[in-house]
Design an enzyme around this catalytic site. Structure first.
Site, mmCIF file in Angstrom:
data_model
loop_
_atom_site.group_PDB
_atom_site.id
_atom_site.type_symbol
_atom_site.label_atom_id
_atom_site.label_comp_id
_atom_site.label_asym_id
_atom_site.label_seq_id
_atom_site.Cartn_x
_atom_site.Cartn_y
_atom_site.Cartn_z
ATOM 1 N N GLU A 1 -2.523 -9.361 -1.900
ATOM 2 C CA GLU A 1 -3.989 -9.463 -1.943
ATOM 3 C C GLU A 1 -4.491 -9.389 -3.381
ATOM 4 O O GLU A 1 -5.411 -10.117 -3.769
ATOM 5 C CB GLU A 1 -4.605 -8.352 -1.086
ATOM 6 C CG GLU A 1 -4.395 -8.602 0.394
ATOM 7 C CD GLU A 1 -4.871 -7.465 1.276
ATOM 8 O OE1 GLU A 1 -5.583 -7.732 2.266
ATOM 9 O OE2 GLU A 1 -4.512 -6.299 0.999
ATOM 10 N N GLU B 1 1.801 -6.251 7.179
ATOM 11 C CA GLU B 1 0.931 -5.308 7.895
ATOM 12 C C GLU B 1 1.047 -5.419 9.412
ATOM 13 O O GLU B 1 0.998 -4.401 10.122
ATOM 14 C CB GLU B 1 -0.535 -5.530 7.481
ATOM 15 C CG GLU B 1 -0.894 -5.001 6.102
ATOM 16 C CD GLU B 1 -0.654 -6.013 4.994
ATOM 17 O OE1 GLU B 1 -1.176 -5.818 3.888
ATOM 18 O OE2 GLU B 1 0.082 -7.003 5.233
ATOM 19 N N ALA C 1 0.825 -1.207 0.000
ATOM 20 C CA ALA C 1 0.000 0.000 0.000
ATOM 21 C C ALA C 1 0.862 1.262 0.000
ATOM 22 O O ALA C 1 2.044 1.240 0.367
ATOM 23 C CB ALA C 1 -0.917 0.008 1.209
ATOM 24 N N GLY D 1 -0.904 -5.325 0.032
ATOM 25 C CA GLY D 1 -1.963 -5.184 -0.955
ATOM 26 C C GLY D 1 -1.611 -5.810 -2.289
ATOM 27 O O GLY D 1 -2.493 -6.233 -3.037
#
Length: 260
Positions: free
Chosen positions: A114, A134, A65, A111
């Site tokens: 993901e 994270e 991110a 991310g």
């Protein structure tokens, strides 16, 4: 084909090649997600696209991110909204009617992982690395990582990697089932195109029906999956492509599907 800022679209042999370029390491920002959604809009309605390849530029798939945007989040409601936006994009890819193959080089973290997990197939280069860092930032994956990784590799292993933040090397990721194949860096694009073009030779209608049947079984009940398979199997028999496919097999030639 029209593109927008971060995501470039190239079409070759009925394969849409989406390249994310958000230097230096392709962070997933608000602009990245908007660009990906726009690109998906374009290839979704393109009759000359059967398969999608998703890759990153600059030697990385996606390193996670954009933390500068995270620093602007002040409330729980704002953070949850960011998570829901991420869910929307990842779910859109997961239920996309056209197969999406992730080509993963370098960093595939947070991310980025993901995003890769939302794709239908994943090929990684031997220098790729995976993980959810994270937890080391005091947060958790927010775009589906806590849901997709356990379903893919099992709850125990997923808990370890999510709760530890440990990085996973390419060969280990393949053994775990996070990626489907490992190749040398300079072979990555060729390997992805080979998979994509092999799929794209087949009937678009049959591809869509197979994707729908598999998704129903994966995310619905046992009986919903079997019922959807029977429905889609029946619908295939009303197409010209089914007649062509059977005729070509009996005549020992390559089929010429017309996607109808």
């Amino acid at each position: 084909m029209k593109t927008i800022d971060i995501v470039d679209i190239e079409i070759k042999n009925e394969v849409a090649i989406l390249t994310i370029e958000n230097p230096p390491v392709n962070t997933i920002s608000n602009a990245t997600m908007a660009s990906l959604n726009f690109a998906l809009d374009q290839v979704e309605k393109a009759d000359d696209v059967k398969v999608v390849l998703l890759r990153g530029a600059n030697g990385h798939f996606m390193a996670g991110a954009e933390l500068k945007e995270f620093n602007e989040i002040e409330t729980k409601a704002e953070a949850s909204r960011v998570s829901y936006i991420g869910h929307h994009l990842m779910n859109r890819i997961e239920f996309f009617k056209k197969p999406v193959i992730a080509l993963i080089e370098g960093a595939c973290l947070g991310g980025g992982l993901e995003l890769a997990l939302a794709c239908h197939m994943r090929i990684g280069s031997n220098n790729s690395q995976y993980g959810f860092p994270e937890i080391t930032l005091g947060i958790i994956p927010g775009a589906g990582g806590t849901q997709r990784l356990p379903k893919l590799i099992g709850i125990g292993k997923a808990r370890y990697y999510i709760l530890s933040g440990e990085r996973i090397r390419a060969e280990q990721a393949e053994a775990l089932g996070i990626i489907d194949r490992v190749v040398e860096v300079d072979e990555l694009f060729e390997a992805g195109m080979q998979w994509a073009e092999t799929i794209a030779k087949n009937s678009r209608i049959a591809i869509h029906h197979a994707m729908d049947a598999m998704n129903t079984g994966l995310f619905g009940t046992h009986f919903e999956g079997y019922n959807r398979e029977a429905e889609r199997f029946g619908e295939c028999f009303e197409t010209e492509d089914k007649k062509e496919g059977v005729a070509a097999f009996l005549e020992k030639r390559e089929p010429k599907f017309r996607n109808r």
